[in-house]
Design a protein around this motif. Structure first.
Motif, mmCIF file in Angstrom:
data_model
loop_
_atom_site.group_PDB
_atom_site.id
_atom_site.type_symbol
_atom_site.label_atom_id
_atom_site.label_comp_id
_atom_site.label_asym_id
_atom_site.label_seq_id
_atom_site.Cartn_x
_atom_site.Cartn_y
_atom_site.Cartn_z
ATOM 1 N N MET A 241 0.822 -1.207 0.000
ATOM 2 C CA MET A 241 0.000 0.000 0.000
ATOM 3 C C MET A 241 0.860 1.262 0.000
ATOM 4 S SD MET A 241 -3.243 -1.004 2.485
ATOM 5 C CE MET A 241 -2.236 -1.175 3.963
ATOM 6 N N ASP A 242 2.010 1.193 0.672
ATOM 7 C CA ASP A 242 2.873 2.376 0.788
ATOM 8 C C ASP A 242 3.708 2.635 -0.460
ATOM 9 O OD1 ASP A 242 1.953 2.805 3.336
ATOM 10 O OD2 ASP A 242 3.704 1.948 4.345
ATOM 11 N N THR A 243 3.875 1.643 -1.315
ATOM 12 C CA THR A 243 4.789 1.776 -2.453
ATOM 13 C C THR A 243 4.090 1.698 -3.808
ATOM 14 O OG1 THR A 243 5.289 -0.615 -2.428
ATOM 15 C CG2 THR A 243 6.742 0.839 -1.142
ATOM 16 N N VAL A 244 2.778 1.881 -3.816
ATOM 17 C CA VAL A 244 2.059 1.891 -5.094
ATOM 18 C C VAL A 244 2.610 3.012 -5.978
ATOM 19 C CG1 VAL A 244 -0.161 2.348 -6.202
ATOM 20 C CG2 VAL A 244 -0.050 0.888 -4.178
ATOM 21 N N PRO A 245 3.022 2.710 -7.196
ATOM 22 C CA PRO A 245 3.532 3.771 -8.077
ATOM 23 C C PRO A 245 2.489 4.860 -8.303
ATOM 24 C CG PRO A 245 4.036 1.592 -8.968
ATOM 25 C CD PRO A 245 3.101 1.372 -7.812
ATOM 26 N N VAL B 41 -0.072 -4.446 -5.140
ATOM 27 C CA VAL B 41 -0.289 -4.905 -3.765
ATOM 28 C C VAL B 41 -0.359 -6.426 -3.719
ATOM 29 C CG1 VAL B 41 -1.905 -4.896 -1.827
ATOM 30 C CG2 VAL B 41 -1.358 -2.770 -3.003
ATOM 31 N N ALA B 42 -1.027 -7.026 -4.695
ATOM 32 C CA ALA B 42 -1.091 -8.490 -4.739
ATOM 33 C C ALA B 42 0.307 -9.090 -4.844
ATOM 34 C CB ALA B 42 -1.945 -8.944 -5.922
ATOM 35 N N GLY B 43 1.163 -8.477 -5.663
ATOM 36 C CA GLY B 43 2.524 -8.982 -5.815
ATOM 37 C C GLY B 43 3.294 -8.953 -4.504
ATOM 38 N N CYS B 44 3.132 -7.892 -3.738
ATOM 39 C CA CYS B 44 3.796 -7.804 -2.428
ATOM 40 C C CYS B 44 3.273 -8.873 -1.477
ATOM 41 C CB CYS B 44 3.592 -6.418 -1.834
ATOM 42 S SG CYS B 44 4.491 -5.090 -2.695
#
Length: 206
Positions: free
Chosen positions: A83-87, A99-102
């Motif tokens: 959630m914090d690193t969404v481009p 988010v799914a990938g993380c």
């Protein structure tokens, strides 16, 4: 409870309780690493932690709840990272796939625990376990993104709760396929993205 514990101030008792819980979790990780999850018993975990066998059940109702708790910290960190690193430039599908990938990465760190954690997620009926709370956090974030997308007319008008259910079904199916070794990570994410473009009736790359 010992007389010493009874007479200790409430704050001290709570601190001791939290310490015992921490020691049980650490002991569980050591026993599972040695014996494997399927062979691990609550009695072994208690012995490893140096506490009475019944103390395990003061902190965890059963092994399923212990496993949820063991993995939840890692999954929580993965969800927060996602959630914090969404481009900033990502569209709705890009955000959801990111988010799914993380989360997939978080589950891959401990696949054996993940399989049991997922079973607990699906079938535990209580609303207050770690799995249910994490799903609610996930749902709140996704439905907010979908609501924003509808409001900006980036996607057609769609009920955010129903859309989350559809998204979660896709996410979960590809997660399980990955844990079973049927899909590599690039395939998981590519299939999820393609499915979400169809769900939201967006052109690929839009």
């Amino acid at each position: 409870m010992s007389e010493e514990s009874k007479s200790a101030p409430t704050g001290v008792r709570q601190q001791r309780k939290e310490q015992t819980r921490h020691e049980l979790l650490a002991a569980a990780r050591r026993v599972i690493e040695r014996r494997g999850l399927a062979a691990t018993t609550t009695r072994e975990i208690a012995a490893e932690a140096g506490v009475a066998a019944g103390t395990f059940f003061v902190h965890f109702a059963d092994m399923n709840l212990l496993v949820e708790t063991l993995l939840d910290e890692r999954i929580g960190q993965a969800l927060q990272l996602g959630m914090d690193t969404v481009p900033a430039s990502a569209d709705l599908v890009g955000q959801l796939v990111h988010v799914a990938g993380c989360l997939y990465e978080g589950y891959d760190d401990e696949p054996d625990l993940a399989r049991q954690y997922l079973a607990a997620t699906l079938f535990r009926s209580g609303p207050h376990g770690p799995a249910q709370q994490r799903i609610q956090q996930f749902q709140d974030w996704v439905t907010e993104r979908i609501t924003e997308g509808v409001g900006a007319e980036a996607i057609p008008d769609i009920d955010p709760t129903l859309a989350f259910t559809a998204y979660f079904g896709l996410y979960f199916a590809f997660l399980v396929a990955g844990l079973r070794g049927e899909l590599e990570r690039p395939q998981q994410l590519a299939l999820l993205a393609a499915s979400l473009h169809r769900l939201f009736r967006m052109e690929d790359g839009a």
